[in-house]
Design a protein around this motif. Structure first.
Motif, short mmCIF file in Angstrom:
data_model
loop_
_atom_site.label_atom_id
_atom_site.label_comp_id
_atom_site.label_asym_id
_atom_site.label_seq_id
_atom_site.Cartn_x
_atom_site.Cartn_y
_atom_site.Cartn_z
N GLN A 96 0.82 -1.21 0.00
CA GLN A 96 0.00 0.00 0.00
C GLN A 96 0.86 1.26 0.00
O GLN A 96 0.58 2.23 -0.72
CB GLN A 96 -0.93 0.02 1.23
CG GLN A 96 -2.06 -0.99 1.19
CD GLN A 96 -1.62 -2.37 1.64
OE1 GLN A 96 -0.46 -2.56 2.04
NE2 GLN A 96 -2.53 -3.33 1.59
N VAL A 97 1.94 1.26 0.78
CA VAL A 97 2.83 2.43 0.84
C VAL A 97 3.54 2.62 -0.49
O VAL A 97 3.65 3.74 -1.01
CB VAL A 97 3.85 2.27 1.99
CG1 VAL A 97 4.87 3.40 1.96
CG2 VAL A 97 3.14 2.23 3.33
N LYS A 100 1.16 4.00 -2.97
CA LYS A 100 0.93 5.42 -2.75
C LYS A 100 2.06 6.27 -3.31
O LYS A 100 1.84 7.34 -3.85
CB LYS A 100 0.78 5.70 -1.25
CG LYS A 100 -0.60 5.43 -0.69
CD LYS A 100 -0.66 5.85 0.77
CE LYS A 100 -2.04 5.56 1.37
NZ LYS A 100 -2.09 5.96 2.79
N LEU A 101 3.29 5.77 -3.19
CA LEU A 101 4.45 6.54 -3.63
C LEU A 101 4.56 6.62 -5.14
O LEU A 101 4.86 7.68 -5.70
CB LEU A 101 5.74 5.93 -3.06
CG LEU A 101 6.10 6.28 -1.62
CD1 LEU A 101 7.31 5.49 -1.17
CD2 LEU A 101 6.38 7.77 -1.49
N ASN A 149 -1.21 12.79 -2.24
CA ASN A 149 -0.94 11.70 -1.28
C ASN A 149 0.52 11.28 -1.32
O ASN A 149 1.08 10.87 -0.30
CB ASN A 149 -1.83 10.51 -1.59
CG ASN A 149 -3.30 10.82 -1.39
OD1 ASN A 149 -3.65 11.66 -0.56
ND2 ASN A 149 -4.16 10.17 -2.15
N VAL A 150 1.13 11.38 -2.50
CA VAL A 150 2.56 11.06 -2.62
C VAL A 150 3.39 12.01 -1.77
O VAL A 150 4.28 11.58 -1.03
CB VAL A 150 3.00 11.15 -4.11
CG1 VAL A 150 4.51 11.02 -4.24
CG2 VAL A 150 2.32 10.07 -4.93
N ASP A 152 2.41 13.78 0.83
CA ASP A 152 2.13 13.53 2.25
C ASP A 152 2.87 12.29 2.75
O ASP A 152 3.42 12.28 3.86
CB ASP A 152 0.63 13.35 2.47
CG ASP A 152 -0.14 14.63 2.18
OD1 ASP A 152 0.48 15.72 2.22
OD2 ASP A 152 -1.36 14.54 1.90
N THR A 153 2.90 11.25 1.93
CA THR A 153 3.61 10.01 2.31
C THR A 153 5.11 10.26 2.43
O THR A 153 5.76 9.78 3.37
CB THR A 153 3.34 8.90 1.28
OG1 THR A 153 1.93 8.74 1.11
CG2 THR A 153 3.94 7.58 1.73
N ASP A 156 5.98 12.04 5.67
CA ASP A 156 5.84 11.24 6.89
C ASP A 156 6.84 10.10 6.98
O ASP A 156 6.89 9.42 8.01
CB ASP A 156 4.42 10.66 6.97
CG ASP A 156 3.38 11.76 7.14
OD1 ASP A 156 3.75 12.86 7.58
OD2 ASP A 156 2.20 11.51 6.79
N LEU A 157 7.62 9.87 5.93
CA LEU A 157 8.52 8.70 5.92
C LEU A 157 9.55 8.69 7.05
O LEU A 157 9.80 7.62 7.63
CB LEU A 157 9.24 8.60 4.57
CG LEU A 157 8.46 7.97 3.42
CD1 LEU A 157 9.33 7.91 2.16
CD2 LEU A 157 8.00 6.57 3.78
N SER A 160 7.37 7.50 10.09
CA SER A 160 6.57 6.28 9.93
C SER A 160 7.38 5.10 9.42
O SER A 160 7.16 3.96 9.81
CB SER A 160 5.39 6.55 8.98
OG SER A 160 5.87 6.98 7.72
N HIS A 161 8.35 5.34 8.51
CA HIS A 161 9.16 4.26 7.93
C HIS A 161 10.62 4.70 7.88
O HIS A 161 11.14 5.06 6.81
CB HIS A 161 8.67 3.91 6.51
CG HIS A 161 7.26 3.40 6.47
ND1 HIS A 161 6.17 4.25 6.47
CD2 HIS A 161 6.76 2.14 6.42
CE1 HIS A 161 5.07 3.54 6.42
NE2 HIS A 161 5.39 2.25 6.39
#
Length: 446
Positions: A96-97, A100-101, A149-150, A152-153, A156-157, A160-161
């Motif tokens: 999913q991640v 999104k990317l 969304n890209v 935002d992801t 947050d990396l 979150s990751h």
């Protein structure tokens, strides 16, 4: 002597020819006939030189389209080879991640590879190539819709990751990459406007009588439609996300549901509301939607709003009261509000224009006739089914036919009995009325 025979006259530069023509045209150096012949030759030289220059610019524009497409595909290859596929192989993040990317970037790459294959052999018919590819370029709208969304992801990396974030930093520093991931991810967003610019440049350098001019013109129109389609989708997404954030910011007792399909945010902003006496002013927040106006005030928390009143847009009227002082009014069902902006008067003009346009559009939509459908057709079908009930083809078996006929007989008998009982009671009522009338007449005669 050999040097004299090998002498080749040089063509003078175009600017020199133009200057010479201007001097000869103004001065009476030559006779009229000779002057006319010289000027005609100079004009022909200038025209031939312009045609050669435009032809060179056209060739250069075609080369730029091919080179630009090659570089773009190289960027997408780099994005997939050094980022997407290693993430999937090493399982650095969930599917999913990763989805999104990168979205549908591999599908876009396949489309553009096919476009590049068709571009090289068809350099004189580039317009036709883009006409054939234009329908597939709408795939970019999916990528553009997901691009927010890209971002935002990516933001947050680090939290979150962290492992995935370190991998991305390592890949970005490689000599064969030497590019940031966000700069590679934005290249598909920039590609459609780039196509439009290159094709318009090619159209400017292509003569109207050229055999490929009409195809180039049509391809510019098609790519422009694709760009408008993508921009509309992105604007709708931004509009909807802003409506959701406004919905979340509304608090207090008046709960208004503003997130509905087809509803759009037109304008919003802080205004000063003038009191009825005109002596004081109160800060308010106005939200103009496609079918209503939200008259709000800010809560103690600056990110919260309280909706004080909902004004239906088709019942409103807006006009400028004092332009120089930036005042304008909104009338809605015998209620009047007078506002002014803290900015320059052109901000008031913007509010009034947007309000009037939205009100006119909303009233026009409310006056549109609504087509009646459904119930009338259902009634007709029901009657057809009742009339065709005695047809043998409408029953799947003899048993069902007998049951249906028996039930039909029962209903007709019940209806006839009801009708007979109604008529009997009516007849008895008439008879009883006649007998009572006779009794009254007999009494009066006595």
């Amino acid at each position: 002597m050999d040097e004299m025979n090998s002498f080749v006259p040089m063509t003078p530069p175009n600017h020199f020819v133009k200057e010479l023509r201007g001097v000869l045209d103004q001065q009476n150096i030559l006779s009229a006939k000779t002057k006319q012949k010289v000027l005609r030759d100079l004009d022909q030289h200038i025209c031939d030189d312009n045609e050669k220059r435009i032809a060179k610019l056209r060739i250069r524009s075609i080369q730029e389209i091919c080179v630009s497409e090659t570089n773009y595909i190289h960027q997408l290859d780099k994005l997939i080879t050094y980022f997407k596929r290693p993430m999937e192989e090493q399982k650095l993040a969930s599917s999913q991640v990763i989805s999104k990317l990168f979205g549908n970037v591999e599908t876009i790459l396949n489309v553009n590879k096919e476009l590049l294959v068709q571009l090289h052999p068809a350099k004189e018919n580039i317009g036709q190539v883009f006409l054939n590819t234009a329908p597939f370029l709408k795939l970019y709208s999916v990528y553009a819709f997901n691009y927010k969304n890209v971002l935002d992801t990516l933001q947050d990396l680090p939290k979150s990751h962290p492992k995935l974030y370190r991998f991305i930093c390592t890949q970005e520093s490689r000599p064969d990459v030497s590019a940031k991931l966000n700069s590679l991810l934005i290249t598909p967003i920039q590609r459609i406007p780039r196509y439009l610019m290159l094709l318009r440049e090619l159209q400017n350098y292509t003569p109207i009588e050229h055999q490929g001019y009409n195809d180039i013109k049509a391809s510019v129109e098609q790519i422009s439609k694709v760009a408008d389609h993508i921009n509309n989708l992105v604007q709708e997404q931004e509009n909807m996300s802003r409506l959701v954030s406004i919905q979340r910011s509304l608090s207090g007792c008046g709960k208004v549901n503003i997130v509905l399909p087809g509803r759009k945010l037109i304008k919003e902003g802080p205004l000063m509301k003038v009191s009825p006496e005109g002596s004081t002013s109160i800060p308010r927040y106005l939200i103009l939607l496609s079918d209503m106006i939200l008259y709000c005030k800010e809560w103690v928390d600056p990110e919260k709003l309280v909706c004080l009143r909902v004004l239906p847009l088709n019942k409103c009227e807006a006009k400028s009261v004092m332009y120089k002082r930036g005042l304008f009014s909104i009338n809605c069902q015998s209620v009047e509000f007078v506002f002014y902006t803290m900015d320059a008067p052109h901000a008031t003009c913007s509010w009034v224009e947007m309000l009037q346009q939205s009100i006119d559009k909303c009233k026009a939509n409310s006056l549109m006739p609504v087509k009646r459908c459904g119930p009338l057709k259902l009634v007709k079908r029901k009657k057809e089914n009742n009339t065709n009930r005695n047809d043998d083809n409408c029953y799947s078996s003899p048993t069902k036919k007998m049951k249906s006929l028996n039930s039909l007989k029962d209903t007709t008998i019940v209806k006839s009995n009801q009708h007979m009982s109604y008529m009997a009671s009516a007849r008895n009522l008439v008879f009883s009325f006649g007998s009572t009338l006779k009794k009254l007449v007999g009494r009066n005669s006595v």
